[in-house]
Design a protein around this motif. Structure first.
Motif, PDB file in Angstrom:
ATOM      1  N   VAL A 166      -4.645  14.859  13.590  1.00 13.95           N
ATOM      2  CA  VAL A 166      -6.004  14.857  13.052  1.00 13.95           C
ATOM      3  C   VAL A 166      -6.656  13.522  13.414  1.00 13.95           C
ATOM      4  N   PRO A 167      -7.578  13.501  14.379  1.00 14.69           N
ATOM      5  CA  PRO A 167      -8.260  12.246  14.709  1.00 14.69           C
ATOM      6  C   PRO A 167      -9.147  11.799  13.550  1.00 14.69           C
ATOM      7  N   VAL A 168      -9.031  10.507  13.198  1.00 13.11           N
ATOM      8  CA  VAL A 168      -9.805   9.980  12.074  1.00 13.11           C
ATOM      9  C   VAL A 168     -10.452   8.649  12.446  1.00 13.11           C
ATOM     10  N   THR A 169     -11.476   8.301  11.730  1.00 15.76           N
ATOM     11  CA  THR A 169     -12.264   7.072  11.845  1.00 15.76           C
ATOM     12  C   THR A 169     -13.040   7.037  13.164  1.00 15.76           C
ATOM     13  N   ALA A 170     -13.918   6.053  13.255  1.00 18.52           N
ATOM     14  CA  ALA A 170     -14.716   5.874  14.466  1.00 18.52           C
ATOM     15  C   ALA A 170     -13.855   5.506  15.665  1.00 18.52           C
ATOM     16  N   PHE A 171     -12.605   5.128  15.412  1.00 18.65           N
ATOM     17  CA  PHE A 171     -11.691   4.759  16.495  1.00 18.65           C
ATOM     18  C   PHE A 171     -10.869   5.940  16.995  1.00 18.65           C
TER      19      PHE A 171
ATOM     20  N   VAL B 292       1.043  22.540   3.528  1.00 18.43           N
ATOM     21  CA  VAL B 292       2.091  21.524   3.504  1.00 18.43           C
ATOM     22  C   VAL B 292       2.108  20.815   2.151  1.00 18.43           C
ATOM     23  N   THR B 293       3.307  20.496   1.659  1.00 18.73           N
ATOM     24  CA  THR B 293       3.463  19.668   0.471  1.00 18.73           C
ATOM     25  C   THR B 293       3.876  18.271   0.912  1.00 18.73           C
ATOM     26  N   PRO B 294       2.933  17.325   0.958  1.00 16.07           N
ATOM     27  CA  PRO B 294       3.289  15.982   1.439  1.00 16.07           C
ATOM     28  C   PRO B 294       4.173  15.247   0.450  1.00 16.07           C
ATOM     29  N   LYS B 295       5.156  14.524   1.007  1.00 17.15           N
ATOM     30  CA  LYS B 295       6.096  13.774   0.179  1.00 17.15           C
ATOM     31  C   LYS B 295       6.033  12.275   0.427  1.00 17.15           C
ATOM     32  N   LYS B 296       5.533  11.864   1.581  1.00 15.28           N
ATOM     33  CA  LYS B 296       5.538  10.453   1.930  1.00 15.28           C
ATOM     34  C   LYS B 296       4.371  10.132   2.844  1.00 15.28           C
ATOM     35  N   ILE B 297       3.933   8.892   2.777  1.00 18.35           N
ATOM     36  CA  ILE B 297       2.971   8.339   3.722  1.00 18.35           C
ATOM     37  C   ILE B 297       3.718   7.311   4.562  1.00 18.35           C
ATOM     38  N   LEU B 298       3.685   7.480   5.867  1.00 15.73           N
ATOM     39  CA  LEU B 298       4.399   6.588   6.779  1.00 15.73           C
ATOM     40  C   LEU B 298       3.396   5.799   7.607  1.00 15.73           C
ATOM     41  N   LEU B 299       3.544   4.478   7.631  1.00 20.22           N
ATOM     42  CA  LEU B 299       2.631   3.623   8.382  1.00 20.22           C
ATOM     43  C   LEU B 299       3.361   2.946   9.530  1.00 20.22           C
ATOM     44  N   THR B 300       2.781   3.055  10.731  1.00 21.62           N
ATOM     45  CA  THR B 300       3.367   2.356  11.881  1.00 21.62           C
ATOM     46  C   THR B 300       3.008   0.877  11.880  1.00 21.62           C
ATOM     47  N   HIS B 301       1.790   0.559  11.437  1.00 24.69           N
ATOM     48  CA  HIS B 301       1.376  -0.850  11.356  1.00 24.69           C
ATOM     49  C   HIS B 301       0.176  -0.981  10.441  1.00 24.69           C
ATOM     50  N   GLY B 302      -0.287  -2.219  10.262  1.00 26.95           N
ATOM     51  CA  GLY B 302      -1.248  -2.495   9.210  1.00 26.95           C
ATOM     52  C   GLY B 302      -2.707  -2.482   9.573  1.00 26.95           C
ATOM     53  N   HIS B 303      -3.078  -2.085  10.785  1.00 30.24           N
ATOM     54  CA  HIS B 303      -4.494  -2.068  11.147  1.00 30.24           C
ATOM     55  C   HIS B 303      -5.263  -1.028  10.334  1.00 30.24           C
ATOM     56  N   MET B 304      -6.525  -1.320  10.079  1.00 34.55           N
ATOM     57  CA  MET B 304      -7.307  -0.508   9.145  1.00 34.55           C
ATOM     58  C   MET B 304      -7.424   0.947   9.574  1.00 34.55           C
ATOM     59  N   ASP B 305      -7.520   1.217  10.874  1.00 35.69           N
ATOM     60  CA  ASP B 305      -7.701   2.595  11.331  1.00 35.69           C
ATOM     61  C   ASP B 305      -6.416   3.409  11.232  1.00 35.69           C
ATOM     62  N   HIS B 306      -5.311   2.759  10.931  1.00 34.89           N
ATOM     63  CA  HIS B 306      -4.031   3.440  10.736  1.00 34.89           C
ATOM     64  C   HIS B 306      -3.638   3.516   9.266  1.00 34.89           C
ATOM     65  N   ALA B 307      -4.078   2.562   8.470  1.00 34.12           N
ATOM     66  CA  ALA B 307      -3.615   2.475   7.084  1.00 34.12           C
ATOM     67  C   ALA B 307      -4.728   2.552   6.046  1.00 34.12           C
ATOM     68  N   GLY B 308      -5.982   2.614   6.463  1.00 40.54           N
ATOM     69  CA  GLY B 308      -7.099   2.498   5.533  1.00 40.54           C
ATOM     70  C   GLY B 308      -7.257   3.628   4.542  1.00 40.54           C
ATOM     71  N   GLY B 309      -6.681   4.807   4.812  1.00 44.65           N
ATOM     72  CA  GLY B 309      -6.777   5.924   3.880  1.00 44.65           C
ATOM     73  C   GLY B 309      -5.539   6.111   3.027  1.00 44.65           C
TER      74      GLY B 309
ATOM     75  N   LEU C 232     -12.428   2.571   3.413  1.00 46.48           N
ATOM     76  CA  LEU C 232     -11.069   2.132   3.720  1.00 46.48           C
ATOM     77  C   LEU C 232     -10.616   1.110   2.682  1.00 46.48           C
ATOM     78  N   ARG C 233      -9.348   1.196   2.300  1.00 46.65           N
ATOM     79  CA  ARG C 233      -8.849   0.356   1.209  1.00 46.65           C
ATOM     80  C   ARG C 233      -7.553  -0.360   1.579  1.00 46.65           C
ATOM     81  N   THR C 234      -7.425  -1.545   1.044  1.00 50.85           N
ATOM     82  CA  THR C 234      -6.180  -2.282   1.145  1.00 50.85           C
ATOM     83  C   THR C 234      -5.071  -1.499   0.443  1.00 50.85           C
ATOM     84  N   CYS C 235      -3.861  -1.593   0.978  1.00 46.42           N
ATOM     85  CA  CYS C 235      -2.750  -0.901   0.328  1.00 46.42           C
ATOM     86  C   CYS C 235      -1.494  -1.773   0.358  1.00 46.42           C
ATOM     87  N   THR C 236      -0.603  -1.484  -0.566  1.00 42.47           N
ATOM     88  CA  THR C 236       0.683  -2.178  -0.646  1.00 42.47           C
ATOM     89  C   THR C 236       1.796  -1.152  -0.537  1.00 42.47           C
TER      90      THR C 236
END
Length: 218
Positions: free
Chosen positions: A7-12, A48-65, A103-107
């Motif tokens: 699913v392509p997301v964001t302006a990037f 689908v029943t999602p169980k986890k969110i997996l992040l490859t890296h911390g850039h906003m277009d990958h982690a902002g949602g 887009l939001r900061t996440c931990t």
């Protein structure tokens, strides 16, 4: 068996991947960078029943949602490597600079290390730490189906940028040749942007990391 919907997301036009096990319909989201309503709609349509969110890296277009989706489904955010914490901490600042709302900061609930694995349903993905584009970048690899989700390490015909803070071109090349290539030339990879390719095709023709290019530069 592993199934995936990009699913392509964001302006990037970042490739968020919805992954699931077709035996259990349990799944994971790789790099939900934004446009959360679009992602949620696709998850519902797929059943689908999602169980986890997996992040490859911390850039906003990958982690902002990730933070918003975590709240919707009460999911853990897993990854990337701890060295990308400074990127995750500044997502909202960078989003304002680029004029991208929502887009939001996440931990993360769990940082990842090289050699870790993550599972959902009957699918298990290997974790490989691949710094260079960012210091904490990881990729996810399914050896059973020979598919890798590589974020911004490698693209069809290109490689990740290294002109960001703590980027390192030689480290990136080392990650590609030392971590990705050994997984096999027949591995199909989903990059963070753009079309799919295989490691073998990139070793043959990628102008940055093809075997003949690197051997000629040596």
């Amino acid at each position: 068996m592993l199934k995936a919907q990009i699913v392509p997301v964001t302006a990037f036009a970042q490739n968020c991947s919805i992954l699931w096990c077709d035996e259990t319909m349990e799944g994971a989201l790789v790099d939900p960078g934004g446009d959360v309503d679009i992602i949620l709609d696709k998850i519902a349509k797929l059943g689908v029943t999602p169980k986890k969110i997996l992040l490859t890296h911390g850039h906003m277009d990958h982690a902002g949602g990730a933070a918003q989706i975590k709240e919707v489904f009460d999911l853990p955010i897993i990854g990337p490597h701890r060295d990308d914490k400074f990127w995750l901490d500044d997502i909202e600042t960078h989003a304002r600079q680029y004029g991208i709302p929502g887009l939001r900061t996440c931990t993360p609930d769990q940082w990842l290390e090289d050699g870790d694995s993550v599972s959902f349903g009957n699918v298990t993905l290997q974790v490989h730490h691949c710094p260079g584009h960012t210091p904490g970048h990881v990729i996810f690899f399914d050896p059973r189906h020979k598919v890798a989700f590589v974020g911004d390490v490698l693209f069809k015909g290109s490689v990740g940028r290294t002109d960001f803070p703590k980027g390192d071109q030689q480290q990136l090349i080392g990650s590609i040749t030392g971590k990705l290539w050994p997984l096999g030339p027949d591995v199909t990879f989903v990059p963070g942007h753009g079309p799919l390719s295989t490691f073998g095709a990139e070793r043959e023709s990628n102008p940055y990391v093809a075997d003949k290019v690197l051997s000629g530069a040596a």
